[in-house]
Design an enzyme around this catalytic site. Structure first.
Site, mmCIF file in Angstrom:
data_model
loop_
_atom_site.group_PDB
_atom_site.id
_atom_site.type_symbol
_atom_site.label_atom_id
_atom_site.label_comp_id
_atom_site.label_asym_id
_atom_site.label_seq_id
_atom_site.Cartn_x
_atom_site.Cartn_y
_atom_site.Cartn_z
ATOM 1 C CG HIS A 190 46.872 41.669 32.101
ATOM 2 N ND1 HIS A 190 47.910 40.784 31.899
ATOM 3 C CD2 HIS A 190 47.453 42.827 32.499
ATOM 4 C CE1 HIS A 190 49.060 41.381 32.177
ATOM 5 N NE2 HIS A 190 48.799 42.628 32.536
ATOM 6 C CG ASP A 195 47.734 37.755 30.296
ATOM 7 O OD1 ASP A 195 46.786 38.484 29.966
ATOM 8 O OD2 ASP A 195 48.670 38.143 31.015
ATOM 9 C CB SER A 212 51.761 43.888 31.388
ATOM 10 O OG SER A 212 51.891 43.487 32.725
ATOM 11 C CB THR A 254 52.874 37.812 31.117
ATOM 12 O OG1 THR A 254 51.462 37.831 31.310
ATOM 13 C CG2 THR A 254 53.470 36.639 31.882
ATOM 14 C CB ALA A 255 53.250 37.718 35.774
ATOM 15 C CB ILE A 256 56.388 41.348 38.680
ATOM 16 C CG1 ILE A 256 55.135 42.113 39.159
ATOM 17 C CG2 ILE A 256 57.022 42.028 37.499
ATOM 18 C CD1 ILE A 256 55.424 43.509 39.639
ATOM 19 C CG LEU A 309 44.830 14.076 24.947
ATOM 20 C CD1 LEU A 309 45.635 13.468 23.790
ATOM 21 C CD2 LEU A 309 45.711 14.247 26.184
#
Length: 485
Positions: A125, A155, A231, A247-249, A287
């Protein structure tokens, strides 16, 4: 009746009592008040200097800043009246344009050097929709970079410094599977663009799912402060090794509240390996089965004392799952010995296996535990995608649609059926978005006409009907919506 011991026997019993109580009791009887411990002033700096500085010195040179932009080059002749108004009355240079009418969108993030040739891992991102990227090293030297690989499902993205200098310091990989809750970790990145910053915390949880920032939701949770700009930065262990990519909060205000998430280094390795092999996409195994969570009710019906594993709900014909002998109702407990407790954990573990060899799935069938070997192979593209980007006025305006196939099902997480036209993406604020179309929807029919492929849909759109009746399959449920032209 009370029994009385002879006097001689009573004296003998009393004399033997200390011996029967043992040495510990005798020692307690002789215990004297102890002196308090002597407090001493430190005599050397090493006795009081406990610091993470040595770890930071090893790891920080490997963390970079990533500056990305999308430059839209247009002629000044196309400058609108509103842009001219903004330029004249509010002092905005060129109405938000750069030289020669260029308009730029910008993004700021962090990255980690993972190879001496200049490969950098960051978040997808951070460079999403960007076409120009620059990398700033810890010593502030800046270099142009090219985008090697973007993997929106994790991501993650890989970029490469175009003219890498000598002496780069790639960060060694750690082992996220050996992390334990309570282990110390540090987050290194560029929060809010203030410059390289180090924060320290612990591993708060492992195998976090349902976070919602990627298709493969399997994250390390930490209370090390992570903020915008972090990030793509590094989560490192006390040996200075990479264990995750921040990557994220989890925050409504946009600031750190002690809940941050990092992509485990195991997935990072898979993406970096694909980039080193010269691939533009990450190849993952198929799968060919739909799996679901095990609820408490399902666990009870199967005689389990608690929910565990993932349940095989259906199988696709001629898929690796069917060929391996999996059956509907099987409970998958592990992938190559690694336990899985939900579909996200299974997807993460299975995706790491690549597309060569086999993966051993531990299953429960009835009351018997078994192991089945599943062939690792890519999902086949049984028919061309024939991508259709709708640009004419209709409820599909702003959507990109493709023919379904096992490969498409894997890419955009479409369940059965495999026939039809799948929505690959929807532009924000477009007609399609306002109509409620979502990525993964499968268009079944329009105005009563079956839609078998994108050519069928293109013909219907070209007719420009005044009313639209659209039937879509979303997660196995067919829904019909009405729209006016």
């Amino acid at each position: 009746m009370t029994t009385r011991l002879p006097l001689a026997a009573l004296f003998a019993a009393l004399a033997a009592a200390p011996l029967a109580a043992g040495p510990a009791a005798a020692q307690m009887a002789r215990t004297e008040p102890q002196e308090p411990p002597v407090k001493q002033v430190p005599t050397a700096r090493s006795e009081v200097q406990l610091s993470f500085a040595p770890v930071v010195k090893r790891a920080a040179p490997s963390v970079v800043n990533v500056y990305a932009s999308h430059v839209d080059k247009r002629s000044n002749a196309r400058t609108s009246a509103m842009e001219e108004f903004m330029r004249r009355f509010f002092g905005e240079p060129d109405g938000g344009r750069g030289p020669r009418g260029e308009r730029a969108q910008k993004s700021l993030g962090s990255g980690v050097l993972v190879d001496g040739t200049g490969l950098v891992i960051t978040n997808a991102h951070v460079i999403d929709n960007m076409n120009e990227v620059r990398v700033a090293l810890a010593d502030r030297r800046e270099f142009e970079a090219s985008i090697v690989l973007r993997d929106s499902r994790t991501d993650l993205a890989v970029i490469r410094i175009k003219e890498p200098p000598a002496g780069l310091n790639p960060m060694p990989f750690g082992d996220a599977d050996r992390l334990e809750v309570g282990d110390f970790v540090m987050a290194i990145g560029n929060p809010f663009g203030v410059g390289q910053t180090v924060t320290q915390g612990i591993v708060s949880a492992l195998a976090r799912t349902q976070v919602g920032s990627a298709d493969y939701q399997y994250f390390i949770q930490t209370d090390a402060a992570i903020n915008p700009g972090n990030s793509g930065g590094a989560l490192v262990d006390l040996q200075g090794r990479l264990v995750g990519i921040n990557t994220a909060i989890y925050s409504q205000s946009g600031g750190s509240h002690g809940i941050g998430f990092a992509i485990p280094v195991s997935m990072v390795k898979a993406v970096v390996m694909a980039a080193k092999e010269g691939l533009s996409v990450v190849r993952r195994p198929w799968l060919g089965a739909r799996i679901q969570n095990v609820s408490p009710d399902i666990a009870d019906s199967m005689g389990l004392d608690h929910p565990t594993g993932v349940l095989v709900a259906s199988l696709q014909p001629k898929s690796p799952a069917e060929e391996a002998g999996l059956k509907r109702g099987d409970l998958i407990l592990s992938v190559d010995g690694q336990p899985v407790d939900d579909p996200e954990a299974f997807g993460y573990r299975f995706a790491l296996k690549g597309i060569q060899g086999q993966a051993k799935l531990g299953i429960l069938r009835g009351t018997a535990k078994q192991t089945v070997a599943v062939k690792l192979a890519q999902a086949p593209e049984t028919r061309p995608r024939d991508t259709l980007k709708v640009r004419t006025r209709s409820p599909f305006l702003g959507a990109t649609l493709v023919n379904t196939s096992p490969a498409v099902s894997e890419d955009i997480q479409v369940d059965f059926p495999v026939e039809g036209v799948a929505v690959e993406s929807v532009e924000d604020s477009s007609f399609a978005a306002r109509a409620g179309l979502q990525k993964g929807d499968v268009v079944v029919s329009v105005n009563g006409m079956p839609i078998a492929n994108t050519k069928d849909l293109a013909k219907v759109i070209a007719m420009a009907p005044t009313a639209w009746q659209i039937a879509i399959n979303r997660g196995g449920e067919v829904m019909t919506s009405l729209f006016s032209g």
